[in-house]
Scaffold this motif. Structure first.
Motif, PDB file in Angstrom:
ATOM      1  N   ILE A 162       0.836  -1.210   0.000  1.00 29.34           N
ATOM      2  CA  ILE A 162       0.000   0.000   0.000  1.00 29.34           C
ATOM      3  C   ILE A 162       0.867   1.256   0.000  1.00 29.34           C
ATOM      4  N   GLU A 163       1.930   1.227   0.790  1.00 30.63           N
ATOM      5  CA  GLU A 163       2.828   2.385   0.910  1.00 30.63           C
ATOM      6  C   GLU A 163       3.470   2.754  -0.421  1.00 30.63           C
ATOM      7  N   PHE A 164       3.850   1.745  -1.202  1.00 27.14           N
ATOM      8  CA  PHE A 164       4.548   1.994  -2.460  1.00 27.14           C
ATOM      9  C   PHE A 164       3.616   2.303  -3.625  1.00 27.14           C
ATOM     10  N   LEU A 165       2.371   1.884  -3.526  1.00 26.79           N
ATOM     11  CA  LEU A 165       1.501   1.946  -4.702  1.00 26.79           C
ATOM     12  C   LEU A 165       0.348   2.943  -4.590  1.00 26.79           C
ATOM     13  N   TYR A 166       0.172   3.571  -3.434  1.00 29.08           N
ATOM     14  CA  TYR A 166      -0.962   4.480  -3.276  1.00 29.08           C
ATOM     15  C   TYR A 166      -0.503   5.812  -2.698  1.00 29.08           C
ATOM     16  N   SER A 167      -1.334   6.812  -2.897  1.00 31.11           N
ATOM     17  CA  SER A 167      -1.044   8.145  -2.362  1.00 31.11           C
ATOM     18  C   SER A 167      -1.205   8.145  -0.845  1.00 31.11           C
ATOM     19  N   GLY A 168      -0.747   9.226  -0.211  1.00 33.20           N
ATOM     20  CA  GLY A 168      -0.829   9.315   1.239  1.00 33.20           C
ATOM     21  C   GLY A 168      -2.245   9.233   1.766  1.00 33.20           C
ATOM     22  N   SER A 229       6.222  -8.385  -1.928  1.00 36.41           N
ATOM     23  CA  SER A 229       7.332  -7.641  -2.537  1.00 36.41           C
ATOM     24  C   SER A 229       7.353  -7.842  -4.045  1.00 36.41           C
ATOM     25  N   ARG A 230       7.207  -9.081  -4.474  1.00 34.30           N
ATOM     26  CA  ARG A 230       7.206  -9.361  -5.915  1.00 34.30           C
ATOM     27  C   ARG A 230       6.020  -8.678  -6.601  1.00 34.30           C
ATOM     28  N   TRP A 231       4.863  -8.744  -5.959  1.00 35.30           N
ATOM     29  CA  TRP A 231       3.675  -8.112  -6.525  1.00 35.30           C
ATOM     30  C   TRP A 231       3.849  -6.601  -6.593  1.00 35.30           C
ATOM     31  N   THR A 232       4.437  -6.029  -5.532  1.00 36.28           N
ATOM     32  CA  THR A 232       4.664  -4.581  -5.496  1.00 36.28           C
ATOM     33  C   THR A 232       5.609  -4.154  -6.608  1.00 36.28           C
ATOM     34  N   ILE A 233       6.709  -4.895  -6.792  1.00 32.41           N
ATOM     35  CA  ILE A 233       7.675  -4.564  -7.841  1.00 32.41           C
ATOM     36  C   ILE A 233       7.007  -4.629  -9.212  1.00 32.41           C
ATOM     37  N   HIS A 234       6.177  -5.640  -9.401  1.00 33.03           N
ATOM     38  CA  HIS A 234       5.469  -5.761 -10.676  1.00 33.03           C
ATOM     39  C   HIS A 234       4.539  -4.566 -10.903  1.00 33.03           C
ATOM     40  N   ARG A 235       3.814  -4.153  -9.871  1.00 30.88           N
ATOM     41  CA  ARG A 235       2.863  -3.054 -10.014  1.00 30.88           C
ATOM     42  C   ARG A 235       3.568  -1.701 -10.130  1.00 30.88           C
ATOM     43  N   LEU A 236       4.775  -1.590  -9.578  1.00 29.16           N
ATOM     44  CA  LEU A 236       5.497  -0.317  -9.633  1.00 29.16           C
ATOM     45  C   LEU A 236       5.853   0.087 -11.064  1.00 29.16           C
ATOM     46  N   SER A 238       4.061   0.283 -13.519  1.00 30.27           N
ATOM     47  CA  SER A 238       3.012   1.105 -14.139  1.00 30.27           C
ATOM     48  C   SER A 238       2.571   2.263 -13.263  1.00 30.27           C
ATOM     49  N   ARG A 239       3.262   2.511 -12.138  1.00 33.22           N
ATOM     50  CA  ARG A 239       2.854   3.613 -11.276  1.00 33.22           C
ATOM     51  C   ARG A 239       3.550   4.906 -11.657  1.00 33.22           C
ATOM     52  N   ASP A 240       2.775   5.983 -11.737  1.00 31.27           N
ATOM     53  CA  ASP A 240       3.318   7.309 -12.038  1.00 31.27           C
ATOM     54  C   ASP A 240       3.666   7.978 -10.722  1.00 31.27           C
ATOM     55  N   LEU A 241       4.960   8.293 -10.532  1.00 32.55           N
ATOM     56  CA  LEU A 241       5.414   8.896  -9.279  1.00 32.55           C
ATOM     57  C   LEU A 241       5.513  10.414  -9.354  1.00 32.55           C
TER      58      LEU A 241
END
Length: 242
Positions: A162-168, A229-236, A238-241
């Motif tokens: 959640i921390e890596f893939l969503y806004s505050g 962790s693997r799922w987060t890396i995969h989703r990252l 496509s994430r716009d930072l």
């Protein structure tokens, strides 16, 4: 191996940062852990004294243990107003290190925090819960502590996701939803006549270091962190930072 070296390089860089900021982070974390440990210690002591199931004690263990994996800095507390987690992730991604190293760094930070905060939190609980000390040996209590740390590691994988893939702001509402879910689980266990606190204490007392519950939660926690962790890396990818 290179991923681990890159992760330690970034962690050492954080430790070499502003010493005053690090000191306030340490003090604030100690205050938070002391408050949580004191609160849970009093509730556990009351439950051990009366031998009555406590929904509140179960809920606090379910909801608060995962937060032992955090260092409570001013920057981290500004995740709502300044979206600090997204900004920090954007900064880390700008460094000449792969995303695997960034994820490894975050997991190592959690493990270090669990080790340091866990000693303070569970130490305070044990110190304040005199009736608990009469029920379980120091070794049994250590097994009890590791049992719950294993659970905390399992939920930490979700927290990092959640921390890596969503806004505050989304991070806040999702954590609130998880805490409400923890209350629901505590209520459901109590409704069926069970109690997580007493069950984990009984397993730790009876089995000691051979406790299947402790090894089960530690294994589940490790696997959960790796999968998230693997799922987060995969989703990252496509994430716009921005």
């Amino acid at each position: 191996m290179q991923t681990l070296k890159d992760s330690w390089f970034m962690i050492r860089g954080d430790l070499r940062d502003d010493k005053i900021r690090l000191m306030f982070t340490a003090l604030f974390t100690i205050v938070v852990m002391s408050y949580l440990g004191g609160l849970v210690g009093l509730l556990v002591n009351e439950s051990a004294e009366t031998h009555q199931r406590s929904v509140l004690a179960d809920y606090l263990l379910l909801a608060m243990i995962p937060f032992l994996g955090y260092a409570y800095s001013r920057r981290a507390m500004k995740y709502w107003s300044a979206d600090s987690y997204t900004k920090m992730l954007a900064y880390l991604r700008s460094l000449p290190v792969p995303v695997n190293a960034v994820m490894c760094k975050r997991k190592l930070q959690s493990i270090i925090c669990f080790a340091l905060n866990g000693v303070l939190f569970f130490g305070l609980v044990y110190a304040l819960a005199g009736h608990l000390r009469a029920f379980i040996s120091p070794l049994g209590y250590i097994v009890f502590s590791f049992t719950w740390i294993g659970y905390g590691l399992a939920v930490t994988g979700l927290f990092i996701f959640i921390e890596f893939l969503y806004s505050g702001k989304a991070y806040f509402w999702l954590l609130l939803l998880i805490m409400l879910g923890s209350f629901g689980v505590a209520m459901l266990v109590n409704f069926t006549g069970g109690n997580l606190l007493f069950y984990s204490l009984a397993c730790s007392k009876e089995w000691g270091l051979l406790s299947p519950l402790m090894w089960g939660t530690l294994l589940t926690g490790t696997v959960s962190m790796q999968l998230f962790s693997r799922w987060t890396i995969h989703r990252l990818k496509s994430r716009d930072l921005v």
